[in-house]
Motif scaffolding. Sequence first.
Motif, PDB file in Angstrom:
ATOM      1  N   UNK A 242       0.784  -1.226   0.000  1.00 37.50           N
ATOM      2  CA  UNK A 242       0.000   0.000   0.000  1.00 37.50           C
ATOM      3  C   UNK A 242       0.814   1.273   0.000  1.00 37.50           C
ATOM      4  N   UNK A 243       2.135   1.158  -0.059  1.00 34.73           N
ATOM      5  CA  UNK A 243       3.012   2.335  -0.066  1.00 34.73           C
ATOM      6  C   UNK A 243       3.543   2.571  -1.470  1.00 34.73           C
ATOM      7  N   UNK A 244       3.583   3.834  -1.888  1.00 38.51           N
ATOM      8  CA  UNK A 244       4.159   4.200  -3.177  1.00 38.51           C
ATOM      9  C   UNK A 244       5.667   4.365  -3.000  1.00 38.51           C
ATOM     10  N   UNK A 245       6.436   3.509  -3.671  1.00 38.80           N
ATOM     11  CA  UNK A 245       7.889   3.479  -3.505  1.00 38.80           C
ATOM     12  C   UNK A 245       8.546   3.795  -4.840  1.00 38.80           C
ATOM     13  N   UNK A 246       9.546   4.677  -4.822  1.00 40.01           N
ATOM     14  CA  UNK A 246      10.285   4.996  -6.039  1.00 40.01           C
ATOM     15  C   UNK A 246      11.749   5.220  -5.693  1.00 40.01           C
ATOM     16  N   UNK A 247      12.665   4.886  -6.592  1.00 41.36           N
ATOM     17  CA  UNK A 247      14.079   5.133  -6.302  1.00 41.36           C
ATOM     18  C   UNK A 247      14.342   6.596  -5.987  1.00 41.36           C
ATOM     19  N   UNK A 248      15.159   6.840  -4.989  1.00 35.30           N
ATOM     20  CA  UNK A 248      15.493   8.212  -4.614  1.00 35.30           C
ATOM     21  C   UNK A 248      16.400   8.830  -5.673  1.00 35.30           C
ATOM     22  N   UNK A 249      16.347  10.149  -5.768  1.00 30.50           N
ATOM     23  CA  UNK A 249      17.213  10.869  -6.692  1.00 30.50           C
ATOM     24  C   UNK A 249      18.627  10.867  -6.116  1.00 30.50           C
ATOM     25  N   UNK A 250      19.544  10.259  -6.848  1.00 30.66           N
ATOM     26  CA  UNK A 250      20.890  10.056  -6.317  1.00 30.66           C
ATOM     27  C   UNK A 250      21.994  10.582  -7.227  1.00 30.66           C
ATOM     28  N   UNK A 258       6.901  14.670 -14.027  1.00 36.52           N
ATOM     29  CA  UNK A 258       5.711  13.859 -13.796  1.00 36.52           C
ATOM     30  C   UNK A 258       5.900  13.011 -12.540  1.00 36.52           C
ATOM     31  N   UNK A 259       7.111  12.493 -12.327  1.00 38.92           N
ATOM     32  CA  UNK A 259       7.423  11.766 -11.094  1.00 38.92           C
ATOM     33  C   UNK A 259       7.124  12.634  -9.883  1.00 38.92           C
ATOM     34  N   UNK A 260       7.617  13.864  -9.898  1.00 36.41           N
ATOM     35  CA  UNK A 260       7.391  14.782  -8.784  1.00 36.41           C
ATOM     36  C   UNK A 260       5.906  15.079  -8.609  1.00 36.41           C
ATOM     37  N   UNK A 261       5.192  15.202  -9.727  1.00 41.34           N
ATOM     38  CA  UNK A 261       3.755  15.475  -9.665  1.00 41.34           C
ATOM     39  C   UNK A 261       3.005  14.306  -9.044  1.00 41.34           C
ATOM     40  N   UNK A 262       3.384  13.080  -9.439  1.00 43.34           N
ATOM     41  CA  UNK A 262       2.729  11.894  -8.889  1.00 43.34           C
ATOM     42  C   UNK A 262       2.967  11.772  -7.389  1.00 43.34           C
ATOM     43  N   UNK A 263       4.199  12.020  -6.953  1.00 39.48           N
ATOM     44  CA  UNK A 263       4.504  11.936  -5.526  1.00 39.48           C
ATOM     45  C   UNK A 263       3.753  13.010  -4.744  1.00 39.48           C
ATOM     46  N   UNK A 272       0.990   6.694   1.861  1.00 35.22           N
ATOM     47  CA  UNK A 272       2.395   6.567   2.239  1.00 35.22           C
ATOM     48  C   UNK A 272       3.293   6.608   1.001  1.00 35.22           C
ATOM     49  N   UNK A 273       4.340   7.419   1.072  1.00 32.08           N
ATOM     50  CA  UNK A 273       5.271   7.585  -0.047  1.00 32.08           C
ATOM     51  C   UNK A 273       6.687   7.416   0.467  1.00 32.08           C
ATOM     52  N   UNK A 274       7.491   6.696  -0.300  1.00 33.63           N
ATOM     53  CA  UNK A 274       8.890   6.482   0.093  1.00 33.63           C
ATOM     54  C   UNK A 274       9.790   6.658  -1.122  1.00 33.63           C
ATOM     55  N   UNK A 275      10.797   7.526  -0.998  1.00 33.24           N
ATOM     56  CA  UNK A 275      11.855   7.674  -2.001  1.00 33.24           C
ATOM     57  C   UNK A 275      13.120   7.082  -1.386  1.00 33.24           C
ATOM     58  N   UNK A 276      13.548   5.944  -1.888  1.00 29.68           N
ATOM     59  CA  UNK A 276      14.653   5.223  -1.249  1.00 29.68           C
ATOM     60  C   UNK A 276      15.283   4.255  -2.244  1.00 29.68           C
TER      61      UNK A 276
END
Length: 354
Positions: A242-250, A258-263, A272-276
């Motif tokens: 149930x958490x939205x997970x996406x690779x962090x900007x590294x 669009x990624x930023x808009x979705x988050x 719940x959102x996680x950038x990691x």
Amino acid sequence: MQLTTTRNKELKAKPDPQKLGFGTLFTDHMFNMDYHPDKGWHNPRIEPYTPFTMDPSTMVLHYGQGVFEGLKAYRTGDGHIQLFRPQANFKRMNYSCHKLCIPAFDEAMALDALKQLVHLEKEWVPNAPGTSLYIRPTIVATDPFLGVRASHTYRFFIILSPVGAYYPEGFNPIKILVTREFVRAVRGGLGDTKTLGNYAASLLAGEMAHKEGYTQVLWLDGVEQKYVEEVGSMNILFVIDGELVTPMLNGSILPGITRDSALALARRWEMPVSERKISIDEVYEAHRAGRLTEIFGSGTAAVISPVGTLKYEDQVITIGDGHAGPVAQKLFDAIMDIQYGKAEDPLGWVEPVV
């Protein structure tokens, strides 16, 4: 600087908005502006769309010193035309300029010029559902010189193209192939910029994926080759527990708008959102445990693109039931409704043109 406009005397026939592809048709006019060390950015102009004449030694042809952006203009139901977060595109473009040793430009001036160009070409903004006017701002090095250094002169241009869906599948789930054979970018390189070589580096793996029946390649990190980064033309997002997970900007991942808009929307909905960091092994383990319910990409061209099939080495998995999941659908609908003026713009993303 004073923006001048020269109108094209021979206008093209407008295409059927029901039959648009992507990136093959171009409008009657374009924006051009030049840079010289003695003048800075100068001579901004809107003029007829025409080919460039370039010396065979022009530096961009040999050393790839160029940057670009991609955004769209949308026609609303009441006939107005609007842009979606263009300020973010020009801000990111100036960041790319910095990484490529290209002089920064005035973002407010560029936005004003773009709006005037789109206004002039308003009849080219299609009105069929899901269509738009794709906008490609680009800066290229123009010195006629063979030698590895930054160019002294540049051309900034903007061209426009009426488009339909980016993927033939439309909003239907696509198939993604994970590669460990090739690396697109590493931290400290150009992975976080929209520059020419960044995309050239993805072509071979993409061709190999197409031959296997896959739409795109999912890249892993270039050091350990275990952490998920992005797809060739999109950022990638997962729904796990149930958490939205996406690779962090590294530093090796493009900071997608669009990624930023979705988050931002997901957080607004209190999801719940996680950038990691997320490894490909974690993705497959979450799938085996029934915790991975959705995968989808985000990008200007396709907006939100559900992933139905993922292949890593000899492991092929189907995501969910093979159809678009509820989070992807909700984000797709919400972003598209804002872009086309069907819904409130709660975060101030829309820039009216006419």
